[in-house]
Design an enzyme around this catalytic site. Sequence first.
Site, short mmCIF file in Angstrom:
data_model
loop_
_atom_site.label_atom_id
_atom_site.label_comp_id
_atom_site.label_asym_id
_atom_site.label_seq_id
_atom_site.Cartn_x
_atom_site.Cartn_y
_atom_site.Cartn_z
CG ASP A 103 -1.87 1.30 1.33
OD1 ASP A 103 -2.30 1.48 0.27
OD2 ASP A 103 -2.18 1.42 2.69
CG ASP B 2 -1.74 7.24 1.65
OD1 ASP B 2 -1.11 8.12 1.22
OD2 ASP B 2 -2.94 6.90 0.80
#
Length: 511
Positions: free
Chosen positions: A66, A68
């Site tokens: 991912d 963030d």
Amino acid sequence: VSQLGFKDASRCIVAKISTDVCSQCVVNVCWSTDLIPVISNNFVNPDTIFANNQMSLQDIEIYGFDYDYTLAFYSSHLHTLIFNIARDILIDEHRYPEGLKEYDYMPNFVIRGLHYDVQKALLMKIDAFHYIQLGTVYRGLNPVPEKEVIAMYEGSHVPLEIMSDFYGKSSHGHTMKQFMDIFSLPEMTLLSCVNDYFLKHNIDYEPVHLYKDVKEAIGDVHVRGIMYRAKYICYGEQTHAVLRKLSKNGKKMFLITNSPFDFVDRGMNYIVGKDWRDLFDVVIVQADKPGFFNDRRKPFRRVTDKGVLLWDRIHHLEKGQIYKQGNLYEFLRLTGWRGSKVLYFGDHIYSDLADLTLKHGWRTGAIIPELRKEIKIMNTEEYVHTMTWLQALTGLLEQMQVHRDPASQTVIQQWINEREEMRLRTKDIFNAQFGSLFRTYHNPTYFSRRLSRFADIYMPSLSCLLNYDLQHTFYPRRTPLQHESPIWPEQTSTGAMNIPFQSHRTTTGSD
């Protein structure tokens, strides 16, 4: 016994009290170091990777990420910005009172993993067994008395049918919403502040509408892209070094994020450099997780460097290209990256990890930034002494409760009262309102339960990977079940075995 000074935990820990000092009401109780674990000087390393499930990096060929709070971390100013903009949206567009501008973001008010009762407008912490941790229920900015909580819920248990759904959302009859995203911290704080304002000013309001309005305002901040500014990005804790290490060892890498390309591009340029795309075999933006993992209908679309969407059908996922949306089933068909040779890292237990481990057999790694702070607290002398004395008191209560005479019961009640004081103290060490992210007193939190189910390994940041070679095997600690006899000294309950307490851990899970 009552004259021994229970409050001085460090003294009591090393004290050996003879039967001559003990009251007859406790019938030849002998406190000794046998009953109280020895404090270990070997503390937990905050840069450790902890294992819920045995996993060897030797078996991992493909690493996924991912973006963030996995590859990129953000300054605390970003949460303040989100709070302020969403608050102003409520005032300017939803016609909420101007008085809300008196509220500023409070970075230490809430923690991740809390549940919010949408209909009752209550924020609370729930344990792994669906029990509310009394003392952590807040209406607005003020705690709700325990008696009132018990009256509202007919006890402290939250039935399954009103708990949040699989992804922590309040939908399909579920009245609870669980906040699992780090970006949800300003949302919880804003909810608490708006509730507080209405309560203070005796304004009659519908809690469901308030929740939906705050949710929409927070969503607008993300949609408008106001928060997607590189100045809020911190250097990704040696993210660059981790990616280079994996690339050097011939590992394939991919990125699947819900963030837009221009935001990711600016951040990765800052963290890694302009050639960051050369490190990844596949880059997918605006993936719409968790829908990405379940919805077979959305096809991939290629995106140009200027953000223009192309219309051509995607037959291959090419290195150096950027793709938008799509779905995991198409991703698996085009790449062939299936099963336990894939390890995916993310910070959101539901949106990033749950479907991958349950439905597709990928290995999963959870990034829990709060873990580093909590471990540092756990390593303090105050915490170690407090927890050791709390365990000793619990052991004494367990053993001595059989004495029913009035004098004994008086002493035992003193122990019960002191134990409750110690429990509150250990909560407040982490967060004055809600305590630790991982524990509700002695039980794991609901957050911990989901973490242990959906993450093979977990760590404060990706930089922890730099401490291990890519042949390393992570072994979870064999924690005995309640009916099993403890084998290792560190797993011994108070007074169970005459073996010193050891807690040297470098590669396995923490308490």
